[in-house]
Design an enzyme around this catalytic site. Structure first.
Site, mmCIF file in Angstrom:
data_model
loop_
_atom_site.group_PDB
_atom_site.id
_atom_site.type_symbol
_atom_site.label_atom_id
_atom_site.label_comp_id
_atom_site.label_asym_id
_atom_site.label_seq_id
_atom_site.Cartn_x
_atom_site.Cartn_y
_atom_site.Cartn_z
ATOM 1 N N GLY A 1 -11.764 -13.993 -0.018
ATOM 2 C CA GLY A 1 -10.961 -12.877 0.496
ATOM 3 C C GLY A 1 -11.190 -11.595 -0.294
ATOM 4 N N ASN B 1 -9.425 -16.041 6.809
ATOM 5 C CA ASN B 1 -9.429 -14.569 6.739
ATOM 6 C C ASN B 1 -10.500 -14.065 5.771
ATOM 7 O OD1 ASN B 1 -8.181 -12.200 7.778
ATOM 8 N ND2 ASN B 1 -7.275 -11.827 5.765
ATOM 9 N N ASP C 1 -9.126 -26.565 3.154
ATOM 10 C CA ASP C 1 -7.821 -25.987 3.466
ATOM 11 C C ASP C 1 -6.800 -26.538 2.482
ATOM 12 O OD1 ASP C 1 -5.202 -25.523 4.728
ATOM 13 O OD2 ASP C 1 -6.422 -24.871 6.431
ATOM 14 N N TYR D 1 7.219 -13.475 4.737
ATOM 15 C CA TYR D 1 6.084 -13.407 3.807
ATOM 16 C C TYR D 1 6.599 -13.262 2.370
ATOM 17 C CZ TYR D 1 2.413 -11.265 0.983
ATOM 18 O OH TYR D 1 1.550 -10.958 -0.035
ATOM 19 N N LYS E 1 6.580 -16.001 -0.974
ATOM 20 C CA LYS E 1 6.083 -15.743 -2.334
ATOM 21 C C LYS E 1 7.193 -15.956 -3.369
ATOM 22 C CE LYS E 1 1.791 -14.578 -1.500
ATOM 23 N NZ LYS E 1 0.609 -15.121 -2.146
ATOM 24 N N LEU F 1 -2.238 1.072 4.918
ATOM 25 C CA LEU F 1 -2.700 2.459 4.987
ATOM 26 C C LEU F 1 -4.177 2.658 4.603
ATOM 27 C CD1 LEU F 1 -1.840 5.442 5.478
ATOM 28 C CD2 LEU F 1 -1.304 5.553 3.038
ATOM 29 N N ARG G 1 3.686 5.107 -2.685
ATOM 30 C CA ARG G 1 3.302 3.764 -3.129
ATOM 31 C C ARG G 1 2.416 3.838 -4.365
ATOM 32 N NH1 ARG G 1 6.527 3.187 0.158
ATOM 33 N NH2 ARG G 1 6.615 1.780 1.953
HETATM 34 P P1 NAD Z 1 -7.270 -12.153 1.982
HETATM 35 O O1 NAD Z 1 -6.711 -12.601 3.279
HETATM 36 O O2 NAD Z 1 -8.440 -11.248 1.994
HETATM 37 O O3 NAD Z 1 -7.607 -13.427 1.071
HETATM 38 C C1 NAD Z 1 -6.918 -14.642 1.165
HETATM 39 C C2 NAD Z 1 -7.941 -15.754 1.304
HETATM 40 O O4 NAD Z 1 -7.280 -17.011 1.381
HETATM 41 C C3 NAD Z 1 -8.801 -15.628 2.562
HETATM 42 O O5 NAD Z 1 -10.170 -15.683 2.206
HETATM 43 C C4 NAD Z 1 -8.392 -16.820 3.429
HETATM 44 O O6 NAD Z 1 -9.472 -17.305 4.216
HETATM 45 C C5 NAD Z 1 -7.906 -17.813 2.383
HETATM 46 N N1 NAD Z 1 -6.896 -18.748 2.864
HETATM 47 C C6 NAD Z 1 -5.751 -18.468 3.543
HETATM 48 N N2 NAD Z 1 -5.075 -19.596 3.797
HETATM 49 C C7 NAD Z 1 -5.795 -20.617 3.273
HETATM 50 C C8 NAD Z 1 -5.615 -22.027 3.218
HETATM 51 N N3 NAD Z 1 -4.545 -22.626 3.777
HETATM 52 N N4 NAD Z 1 -6.542 -22.776 2.588
HETATM 53 C C9 NAD Z 1 -7.635 -22.195 2.023
HETATM 54 N N5 NAD Z 1 -7.851 -20.873 2.064
HETATM 55 C C10 NAD Z 1 -6.951 -20.092 2.670
HETATM 56 O O7 NAD Z 1 -6.068 -11.476 1.169
HETATM 57 P P2 NAD Z 1 -6.083 -10.638 -0.183
HETATM 58 O O8 NAD Z 1 -5.706 -9.253 0.167
HETATM 59 O O9 NAD Z 1 -7.300 -10.881 -0.951
HETATM 60 O O10 NAD Z 1 -4.828 -11.276 -0.909
HETATM 61 C C11 NAD Z 1 -4.957 -12.299 -1.874
HETATM 62 C C12 NAD Z 1 -3.585 -12.712 -2.373
HETATM 63 O O11 NAD Z 1 -2.912 -11.578 -2.902
HETATM 64 C C13 NAD Z 1 -2.668 -13.289 -1.302
HETATM 65 O O12 NAD Z 1 -1.958 -14.359 -1.873
HETATM 66 C C14 NAD Z 1 -1.743 -12.145 -0.973
HETATM 67 O O13 NAD Z 1 -0.499 -12.604 -0.513
HETATM 68 C C15 NAD Z 1 -1.625 -11.452 -2.315
HETATM 69 N N6 NAD Z 1 -1.294 -10.026 -2.207
HETATM 70 C C16 NAD Z 1 -2.110 -9.206 -1.466
HETATM 71 C C17 NAD Z 1 -1.794 -7.854 -1.355
HETATM 72 C C18 NAD Z 1 -2.654 -6.932 -0.530
HETATM 73 O O14 NAD Z 1 -2.204 -5.861 -0.155
HETATM 74 N N7 NAD Z 1 -3.904 -7.253 -0.237
HETATM 75 C C19 NAD Z 1 -0.656 -7.339 -2.000
HETATM 76 C C20 NAD Z 1 0.127 -8.196 -2.764
HETATM 77 C C21 NAD Z 1 -0.210 -9.549 -2.861
HETATM 78 C C1 UD1 Z 2 2.863 -3.366 3.041
HETATM 79 C C2 UD1 Z 2 3.620 -4.614 3.325
HETATM 80 C C3 UD1 Z 2 3.831 -5.353 2.017
HETATM 81 C C4 UD1 Z 2 2.526 -5.603 1.276
HETATM 82 C C5 UD1 Z 2 1.872 -4.259 1.060
HETATM 83 C C6 UD1 Z 2 0.549 -4.367 0.350
HETATM 84 C C7 UD1 Z 2 5.070 -4.073 5.233
HETATM 85 C C8 UD1 Z 2 6.456 -3.765 5.668
HETATM 86 N N1 UD1 Z 2 4.889 -4.269 3.918
HETATM 87 O O1 UD1 Z 2 3.676 -2.549 2.281
HETATM 88 O O2 UD1 Z 2 4.408 -6.587 2.260
HETATM 89 O O3 UD1 Z 2 2.798 -6.226 0.044
HETATM 90 O O4 UD1 Z 2 1.668 -3.649 2.330
HETATM 91 O O5 UD1 Z 2 -0.343 -5.074 1.147
HETATM 92 O O6 UD1 Z 2 4.157 -4.184 6.030
HETATM 93 N N2 UD1 Z 2 1.637 3.976 6.502
HETATM 94 C C9 UD1 Z 2 1.493 4.942 7.490
HETATM 95 N N3 UD1 Z 2 0.647 4.677 8.532
HETATM 96 C C10 UD1 Z 2 -0.054 3.512 8.648
HETATM 97 C C11 UD1 Z 2 0.100 2.520 7.635
HETATM 98 C C12 UD1 Z 2 0.970 2.798 6.589
HETATM 99 O O7 UD1 Z 2 2.104 6.008 7.420
HETATM 100 O O8 UD1 Z 2 -0.799 3.340 9.625
HETATM 101 C C13 UD1 Z 2 2.511 4.271 5.342
HETATM 102 C C14 UD1 Z 2 3.679 3.318 5.166
HETATM 103 O O9 UD1 Z 2 4.783 3.742 5.876
HETATM 104 C C15 UD1 Z 2 3.856 3.380 3.632
HETATM 105 C C16 UD1 Z 2 2.456 3.601 3.108
HETATM 106 O O10 UD1 Z 2 1.713 4.146 4.185
HETATM 107 O O11 UD1 Z 2 4.644 4.493 3.287
HETATM 108 C C17 UD1 Z 2 1.764 2.336 2.635
HETATM 109 O O12 UD1 Z 2 1.813 1.373 3.680
HETATM 110 P P1 UD1 Z 2 1.134 -0.080 3.537
HETATM 111 O O13 UD1 Z 2 -0.278 0.101 3.146
HETATM 112 O O14 UD1 Z 2 1.411 -0.811 4.794
HETATM 113 O O15 UD1 Z 2 1.861 -0.731 2.284
HETATM 114 P P2 UD1 Z 2 3.426 -1.046 2.027
HETATM 115 O O16 UD1 Z 2 4.283 -0.297 2.979
HETATM 116 O O17 UD1 Z 2 3.680 -0.846 0.592
#
Ligand code: NAD
Ligand code: UD1
Length: 345
Positions: free
Chosen positions: A16, A41, A64, A154, A158, A205, A236
């Site tokens: 991911g 994903n 998985d 979600y 966590k 965003l 943010r």
């Molecule tokens: P991502 O979707 O790119 O990566 C997650 C990976 O996990 C993917 O490659 C998917 O194929 C794999 N996966 C999902 N379910 C699975 C399963 N049951 N078994 C095996 N593999 C599985 O997401 P990411 O953005 O890299 O996020 C990674 C972690 O960070 C996640 O736990 C997410 O909740 C957390 N996180 C992400 C963000 C963000 O904005 N990207 C913010 C806060 C926390």
């Molecule tokens: C979202 C998720 C949060 C996740 C985080 C990081 C929601 C309610 N929350 O939060 O769970 O941990 O992403 O992955 O979805 N925005 C726009 N236009 C857009 C997209 C976003 O104006 O098309 C604004 C939002 O209102 C916010 C900021 O951009 O003010 C950031 O948005 P986003 O990237 O979705 O992150 P979070 O809102 O922090």
């Protein structure tokens, strides 16, 4: 547990976005890495490119987490000494529509992983949590002892895993667990070779803006222009994905030297508004980002940014990249890979 040289680390979700960048950082730091991912994903191509970037090879297991026999096979074959656990589903909106899928993937999947870790006496874990567990935190910067009050399935999935981890450490003192709460990851490896490749229309965003700059989408909708922030748009704490990846290596090192449970935010401590992000992306890409201010998105908070002193002190780690770096690297990845990892680039 041994020193950090050639320690064997299993990375769940390593195909991911954040996981692939962390694999590069781990291999560059000398760890031996295996990835467990079901590719729901993630992208196998990301794993191949992580190897190319680091100059090291890793083992990939298409498995998985919800299938215990699968996970046991991976542990038997690789014999990890530590785990970094990214694998999860991460869409807030989808979690509201399909809560059971989220509890199954995130909570049940993590329980199975922890059971197998226990069987194999692997007791060192870095866990991906999220700032989402803070819900509508009242005070910024948000510190780790803020109230945990997620507002969607979600975030609750966590928070539940966080609780399970705390119970495990309380029951057996030799566990070493880091719960890392990320703020808003963005950007890509500075090479432009790996990056974020969301499926479908991005809801976050940064990838949305990048696709508008590229002309793949016509306009950004800004959700709310009347927040109590300097320009009325949401604020943010965006953190460069490479900083985040390095934060995981630092946390893993910390755990090698310390037992017990540790919880830390990973952010920069600096908030940016949506309009500041739009301006920075225009500056860096040289492309206009047409936008329209629309109503607020339900569930959004006005401002969210991290207190960062705990991670800095414990892990001797600090985010290095600023907003322009994040936009520049997100843009480079987007231009070099207009269709993401798919073959028709
Ligand atoms: P991502 O979707 O790119 O990566 C997650 C990976 O996990 C993917 O490659 C998917 O194929 C794999 N996966 C999902 N379910 C699975 C399963 N049951 N078994 C095996 N593999 C599985 O997401 P990411 O953005 O890299 O996020 C990674 C972690 O960070 C996640 O736990 C997410 O909740 C957390 N996180 C992400 C963000 C963000 O904005 N990207 C913010 C806060 C926390
Ligand atoms: C979202 C998720 C949060 C996740 C985080 C990081 C929601 C309610 N929350 O939060 O769970 O941990 O992403 O992955 O979805 N925005 C726009 N236009 C857009 C997209 C976003 O104006 O098309 C604004 C939002 O209102 C916010 C900021 O951009 O003010 C950031 O948005 P986003 O990237 O979705 O992150 P979070 O809102 O922090």
């Amino acid at each position: 547990m041994g020193g950090s040289i050639r320690m064997k680390v299993l990375v769940t979700g390593g195909a991911g976005y954040i996981g692939s960048h962390t694999c590069v950082s781990l291999m560059s730091a000398g760890y031996e890495v295996a990835v467990l991912d079901n590719l729901s994903n993630g992208h196998f191509e990301a794993v191949l490119r992580a190897q190319q970037l680091s100059g090291h090879s890793l083992r990939f297991y298409n498995a998985d987490l919800r299938d215990k026999a699968d996970v046991e096979k991976v542990f038997y074959a690789f014999q990890p000494e530590a785990v970094i656990h990214f694998a999860a589903l991460k869409s807030v909106e989808e979690s509201i529509r399909e809560p059971l899928l989220y509890y199954e993937s995130n909570v049940a999947g993590s329980v199975i992983l922890l059971q197998v870790m226990s069987e194999y006496k692997v007791k060192q874990l870095v866990f991906s949590s999220t700032a989402n567990v803070y819900g509508h935190a009242l005070d910024v910067p948000i510190s780790e002892d803020s109230h945990i009050a997620p507002t969607n399935p979600y975030g609750r999935s966590k928070a539940m895993i966080e609780q399970i981890l705390s119970d495990i450490v309380a029951s057996e003192a030799d566990w070493r667990v880091a719960r890392l709460r990320y703020f808003n990851p963005m950007g890509a490896h500075p090479s432009g070779i790996i990056g974020e490749d969301p499926r479908g229309v991005p809801s976050n965003l940064p990838p949305y803006i990048a696709q508008v700059a590229l002309g793949r989408r016509s306009q950004l909708q800004i959700f709310g222009g009347d927040y109590d922030t300097p320009d009325g748009t949401g604020v943010r704490d965006y953190i460069h994905v490479v900083d985040l990846a390095e934060g995981h290596v630092a946390a893993l090192n910390y755990l090698t030297n310390n037992m017990g449970l540790v919880t830390a935010n990973l952010g920069t401590g600096r908030g940016y508004s949506v309009l500041e992000m739009v301006k920075a992306f225009e500056r860096v890409s040289g492309h206009p980002i047409p936008y329209r201010i629309v109503g607020r998105r339900s569930g959004d908070v006005a401002k969210s940014y991290a207190a960062t002193n705990k991670a800095e002190k414990l892990f001797a780690w600090k985010a290095r990249f600023g907003l322009d770096d994040m936009c520049r690297d997100a843009w480079r990845w987007q231009v070099m890979n207009p269709s993401g990892y798919s073959r028709n680039n």
